[in-house]
Design an enzyme around this catalytic site. Structure first.
Site, PDB file in Angstrom:
ATOM      1  CE1 TYR A   1       4.968   2.525   3.202  1.00 14.79           C
ATOM      2  CE2 TYR A   1       5.680   2.336   5.487  1.00 14.79           C
ATOM      3  CZ  TYR A   1       4.776   2.811   4.552  1.00 14.79           C
ATOM      4  OH  TYR A   1       3.705   3.573   4.952  1.00 14.79           O
TER       5      TYR A   1
ATOM      6  CG  ASP B   1      -0.878   9.935  -5.074  1.00 14.69           C
ATOM      7  OD1 ASP B   1      -1.568  10.942  -4.824  1.00 14.69           O
ATOM      8  OD2 ASP B   1      -0.213   9.805  -6.115  1.00 14.69           O
TER       9      ASP B   1
ATOM     10  CG  HIS C   1       9.521   9.169   1.356  1.00 15.56           C
ATOM     11  ND1 HIS C   1       8.370   8.439   1.605  1.00 15.56           N
ATOM     12  CD2 HIS C   1       9.894   8.822   0.105  1.00 15.56           C
ATOM     13  CE1 HIS C   1       8.083   7.684   0.554  1.00 15.56           C
ATOM     14  NE2 HIS C   1       8.973   7.908  -0.364  1.00 15.56           N
TER      15      HIS C   1
ATOM     16  CE1 TYR D   1       0.014   2.193   6.562  1.00 16.54           C
ATOM     17  CE2 TYR D   1      -0.691   0.149   5.530  1.00 16.54           C
ATOM     18  CZ  TYR D   1      -0.219   1.438   5.427  1.00 16.54           C
ATOM     19  OH  TYR D   1       0.030   1.969   4.185  1.00 16.54           O
ATOM     20  NE  ARG D   2       3.304  -0.586   2.931  1.00 15.17           N
ATOM     21  CZ  ARG D   2       2.823  -0.054   1.815  1.00 15.17           C
ATOM     22  NH1 ARG D   2       1.744   0.699   1.846  1.00 15.17           N
ATOM     23  NH2 ARG D   2       3.421  -0.281   0.665  1.00 15.17           N
TER      24      ARG D   2
END
Lengths: 124, 522
Positions: free
Chosen positions: B91, B150, B387, B468-469
């Site tokens: 993110y 995680d 990622h 959501y994020r």
């Protein structure tokens, strides 16, 4: 996707040190008594590790979860240097777990599609 | 050396004067510039790093130091981007949204201020990681469990403020948050909920206090800097029994979700259980090149081989039972009978799994609150992998889950990416977290990842699925998808921003909320 790019040997140095040209595989910096870790889930890892270690270093299989090793190294417990042949997440996590102002110096060399030879040294 | 990047409107003199003040407040050794700033990059950036570069980082040790830093930032107009552990990988990591923003690094504020075993809570500073808290609880022999995401290396406070999730019955982290202390943009410090009452001993017991409930506005936002936060901890249950159920066909997804819904809504499934795709599970212990060397997503033949090699399904459900054995037996009977209606469903306990590295053995740890880094291995699916997380939300509805899955799978396939995901089952919703794995040294893969991600955000929103994020590269785009009534929510958020932070110094651009001074071109 360019298969050659994905298989090219690359060198990455992080942790604040200037990028250095890596010598051939067998001359990657080693230190007496520092075992060469390899991830035994990858058949090629042992072969690369044996070339790296030569006759002077011992090999140590490191399979699956390296969380405990990572925590110990990041906290400064155990060895001050680590050498390995693994997928990249291992040296990445080893480096990232350390406090940001005490990151170890990481030297990394890509060996094939999946495996990296790496050398981590505590600098603090 | 990387050239200095300053934010719009800040002169180099003012920046240097502010830095000198920061050094006076926190000490020379805790203001970082130059090569030390490599720790504040996003390791998985899919854009030019310079877009998210920082000219400095400052690491205070106390809320008083944070207040002093904020006052200096206000005086000189220096924007600050707050991080705690800085492990928001996928993110944006520790990188700021706007180039030139100074990083406010709260990692040194790592005190566990209180743990109350009788009432099951902890009061923490933002630098406390899950590993720190877990170690403390183990060393003291306390009968409390954490709930961990995680990988488990992040900040307990930071993850809750990002509304992250874990895998025990306490898996909705912000739901378990109770009370916070916040440094506001003007340097004032405020306590929320019952903490606003002097001498209250219910600050970490009753979430809401009196009047408007403020805590939510400090999550996924840039309205204040949280310097303390309460979180509820689960009492250690009498027994614990993890399990896995594998489903063999791609199309089973619809029926699995429809079976799941009443089990979750009726609390038969007690924890924040997860349904994981074949490749997300496989990627913990294998790499793509071990099964397929060609371009594009892996073919069905390779998928079948992976299923056989690792004894997993196209979908793999990881759940757990908590409580006294008679209760667990009843809950398991209901769960098993429900899922047995799906042809080919197979049921496993950790002891029944063949390999030492089996993912159920790892999940058995996370579903009991043990922080690990095992999950991080999935980035190795693509060699040298990075990622980025695409995370739309949907009802717990089979048709909708299938619709989302096909939409994302096909779009990723078009760009040559494999589909790796987890459906995290919340109280009433699914978080469909898709991990887009790419070779972070391949510029073409990064370009494709950026392009397909933007397309998926748009297409998901057109179908009514919001994230959501999201990653810092897409915060503006995602904010604009919440457009009901001419973007009424974003306008409300900007109104709050202008009122609470008129100089616009706190985390400009976070979640697409820009202060007025940067609103047109930040």
């Amino acid at each position: 996707m360019d298969g050659m790019n994905r298989r090219a040997f690359l060198q990455v140095t992080t942790g604040g040190a200037a990028a250095a040209v890596l010598p051939p595989l067998v001359a990657l910096p080693t230190a007496t008594g520092v075992p060469v870790l390899f991830d035994d889930r990858f058949p090629a890892a042992r072969a690369h590790a044996e070339k790296l270690a030569g006759t002077e270093q011992s090999l140590q299989a490191m399979a699956g979860d390296a969380t405990d090793l990572m925590q110990a190294f990041a906290a400064g417990r155990g060895p001050r240097r680590l050498i390995g042949v693994t997928a990249e997440s291992v040296p990445f996590c080893l480096s990232e777990l350390a406090p940001r102002d005490k990151r170890p110096r990481l030297t990394l060399r890509r060996l094939d599609q999946d495996l990296f030879a790496w050398h981590l040294v505590h600098t603090s | 050396m990387t050239p200095l990047t300053l934010p719009p409107g800040l002169t180099e003199k003012d920046f240097n004067d502010a830095l000198a003040e920061f050094r006076r407040i926190v000490g020379d050794q805790y203001v970082f510039t130059g090569d030390a700033l490599s720790a504040y990059r996003d390791p998985y950036s899919i854009e030019d790093d310079s877009k998210f570069s920082t000219p400095a980082a400052v690491a205070p040790d106390t809320a008083e130091q944070v207040q002093a830093v904020v006052k200096v930032a206000n005086q000189y107009g220096v924007p600050l981007w707050t991080i705690s552990a800085g492990k928001n990988h996928g993110y944006g990591g520790a990188a700021p949204r706007m180039a030139g923003t100074v990083v406010l690094d709260l990692a040194r504020m790592n005190r566990i201020l209180e743990i109350n075993v009788d009432s099951g809570y902890a009061l923490l500073e933002p630098g406390v990681t899950y590993f720190d808290l877990y170690r403390y609880i183990q060393e003291k022999g306390l009968k409390l469990w954490l709930d961990v995401p995680d990988p488990g290396w992040g900040s307990v406070v930071g993850n809750a403020l990002e509304r992250g999730i874990g895998y025990t019955p306490y898996g909705d982290h912000f739901m378990m948050q109770c009370g916070m202390e916040v440094v506001l943009a003007n340097g004032e410090v405020m306590r929320t909920g019952m903490g606003a009452m002097p001498k209250s001993n219910a600050w970490q017991l009753f979430k809401y206090g009196y009047g408007p409930y403020a805590d939510g506005i400090f999550t996924q936002s840039n309205y204040g800097i949280v310097t303390k936060m309460g979180i509820w901890l689960m009492p250690e249950p009498p027994r614990y029994r993890p399990y896995m159920i594998s489903f063999q066909r791609e199309e089973d997804l619809e029926q699995v979700i429809d079976v799941l819904r009443p089990l979750k809504v009726n609390n038969i499934i007690q924890n924040a259980a997860t349904l994981r795709s074949l490749l997300l599970v496989a990627g913990i212990n294998a790499t793509r090149s071990q099964y397929h060397s060609g371009p594009g997503p892996i073919p069905d033949s390779a998928a079948k081989k992976i299923m056989a090699d690792q004894d997993i399904g196209m979908w793999n459900f990881y759940g757990a039972l908590y409580g006294p054995p008679p209760l667990m037996d009843v809950l398991w009977g209901i769960t098993r009978d429900a899922f047995a209606s799906i042809p080919g469903a197979r049921f496993f306990t950790p002891e029944e799994r063949r390999h030492d590295n089996d993912v159920l053995k790892h999940r058995a740890l996370t579903m009991r609150g043990v922080p690990r880094l095992t999950e991080y291995s999935f980035v190795n699916w693509v060699g040298g992998g990075g990622h980025i997380g695409f995370s739309p939300v949907s009802p717990i509805n089979g048709k909708e889950a299938m619709q989302q899955y096909i939409m994302v799978r096909d779009r990723l396939a078009q760009y040559g990416f494999d589909y790796l995901s987890v459906f995290a089952i919340g109280w009433r919703e699914l978080h469909h977290v898709i991990e887009l794995i790419f070779d972070r040294r391949d510029p073409e893969e990064k370009r494709k990842a950026y392009e397909v991600f933007g397309i998926m955000v748009r297409e998901a929103a057109e179908a009514g699925y919001g994230e959501y994020r999201t990653h810092i590269s897409f915060m503006d785009q995602v904010a604009k998808t919440y457009s009901w009534n001419d973007h009424a929510q974003l306008k409300f958020q900007q109104t709050l921003k202008d009122a609470l932070d008129p100089k616009g110094i706190l985390s400009p651009g976070k979640q697409g909320i820009w202060p007025a001074r940067y609103r047109q071109g930040g």
